[in-house]
Scaffold this motif. Structure first.
Motif, mmCIF file in Angstrom:
data_model
loop_
_atom_site.group_PDB
_atom_site.id
_atom_site.type_symbol
_atom_site.label_atom_id
_atom_site.label_comp_id
_atom_site.label_asym_id
_atom_site.label_seq_id
_atom_site.Cartn_x
_atom_site.Cartn_y
_atom_site.Cartn_z
ATOM 1 N N ALA A 5 0.853 -1.191 0.000
ATOM 2 C CA ALA A 5 0.000 0.000 0.000
ATOM 3 C C ALA A 5 0.884 1.234 0.000
ATOM 4 O O ALA A 5 1.957 1.248 0.594
ATOM 5 C CB ALA A 5 -0.910 0.012 1.225
ATOM 6 N N SER A 9 -2.937 4.869 -2.371
ATOM 7 C CA SER A 9 -3.977 3.869 -2.154
ATOM 8 C C SER A 9 -5.196 4.477 -1.458
ATOM 9 O O SER A 9 -6.313 3.974 -1.584
ATOM 10 C CB SER A 9 -3.434 2.715 -1.304
ATOM 11 N N TYR A 10 -4.956 5.556 -0.720
ATOM 12 C CA TYR A 10 -6.044 6.188 0.029
ATOM 13 C C TYR A 10 -6.311 7.615 -0.424
ATOM 14 O O TYR A 10 -6.943 8.396 0.294
ATOM 15 C CB TYR A 10 -5.738 6.153 1.534
ATOM 16 N N ALA A 183 -2.273 3.948 4.793
ATOM 17 C CA ALA A 183 -1.478 2.972 4.045
ATOM 18 C C ALA A 183 -0.585 2.176 4.982
ATOM 19 O O ALA A 183 -0.392 0.962 4.807
ATOM 20 C CB ALA A 183 -0.631 3.679 2.992
ATOM 21 N N THR A 186 -2.633 -0.479 6.649
ATOM 22 C CA THR A 186 -2.895 -1.576 5.712
ATOM 23 C C THR A 186 -1.682 -2.483 5.589
ATOM 24 O O THR A 186 -1.795 -3.718 5.576
ATOM 25 C CB THR A 186 -3.282 -1.020 4.330
ATOM 26 N N ARG A 192 -7.610 -3.532 4.187
ATOM 27 C CA ARG A 192 -7.720 -2.288 3.431
ATOM 28 C C ARG A 192 -9.137 -1.731 3.562
ATOM 29 O O ARG A 192 -10.112 -2.484 3.544
ATOM 30 C CB ARG A 192 -7.393 -2.552 1.957
#
Length: 221
Positions: A5, A9-10, A183, A186, A192
């Motif tokens: 991650a 990713s976010y 991240a 995760t 996630r």
């Protein structure tokens, strides 16, 4: 278990549609090796509520629990429950837990716990200062994810309006810090959080009682 991650990713959480969530406060707790029912029991969450209007500054705060094949994720709106030591110790008993909490006062906390003990915890404003049994256990991930740094002596940081940063079309430092922290959680748990998950309507539980349990409502860091 480790899942790749990065901050990107976010990035979805920096979108305008989530501005209200970021402003009111947000706590996400990723717990590996505990299922939905186990988490509800560990938190002692009461009967769910239906009124979103219950979410007000100062509480009561509300949380939902999202199932995952390898565990479950608690998403609290309005509070910072994942930054409370007793909560992280309870949820990580026989499991692995990582949390990211952003208060409505703009502080962002990260905590990582295993087997009932906090391994490393930090305030995003200064990720180099960490507490816990093994504070440096997450150091390599912090360096790799590119956590932003904040310097109180710099005029640009002192004058940066938090509201402007929250709503900015281009994510500011605090939004980037939030993405990096999620991240990191995760990577440590293998779980996630996605937009699709948040879009699913789930029962919401009042969590205010967790802040008064044992009289402890002070963040770990």
């Amino acid at each position: 278990m480790s899942v790749e991650a990065a901050a990107d990713s976010y990035k979805w959480i920096t979108h305008e549609g989530y501005a209200g969530l970021r402003v009111s406060g947000l706590s996400v707790i990723f717990v590996r090796d505990r299922d939905h029912s186990s988490l509800l029991g560990a938190l002692g969450l009461p009967i769910p509520v239906d009124e979103a209007s219950m979410l007000t500054p100062g509480g009561p705060f509300i949380a939902s629990v999202y199932a995952h094949p390898a565990g479950a994720t608690v998403v609290e709106r309005g509070g910072y429950v994942g930054a409370l030591r007793p909560v992280m110790e309870d949820l990580s008993t026989g499991a692995v837990a990582a949390s990211v909490s952003r208060t409505f006062e703009t502080d962002i906390y990260f905590a990582y716990a295993e087997d009932g003990e906090v391994i490393s915890a930090l305030n995003i404003d200064d990720p180099a200062v960490r507490r816990g049994r093994s504070p440096d256990a997450i150091a390599a991930h912090i360096a790799d994810l590119g956590f932003p740094t904040f310097d109180d002596d710099l005029e640009e940081d002192e004058d940066e309006g938090e509201e402007e940063d929250i709503y900015a079309a281009v994510p500011g430092k605090r939004q980037l810090a939030l993405c990096c922290a999620l991240a990191l959680a995760t990577r440590l748990t293998g779980l996630r959080l996605t937009e699709d998950q948040l879009a699913v309507p789930l029962p919401r539980y009042p969590t205010s009682s967790l802040y008064s349990a044992g009289g402890v409502a002070t963040p770990i860091v």
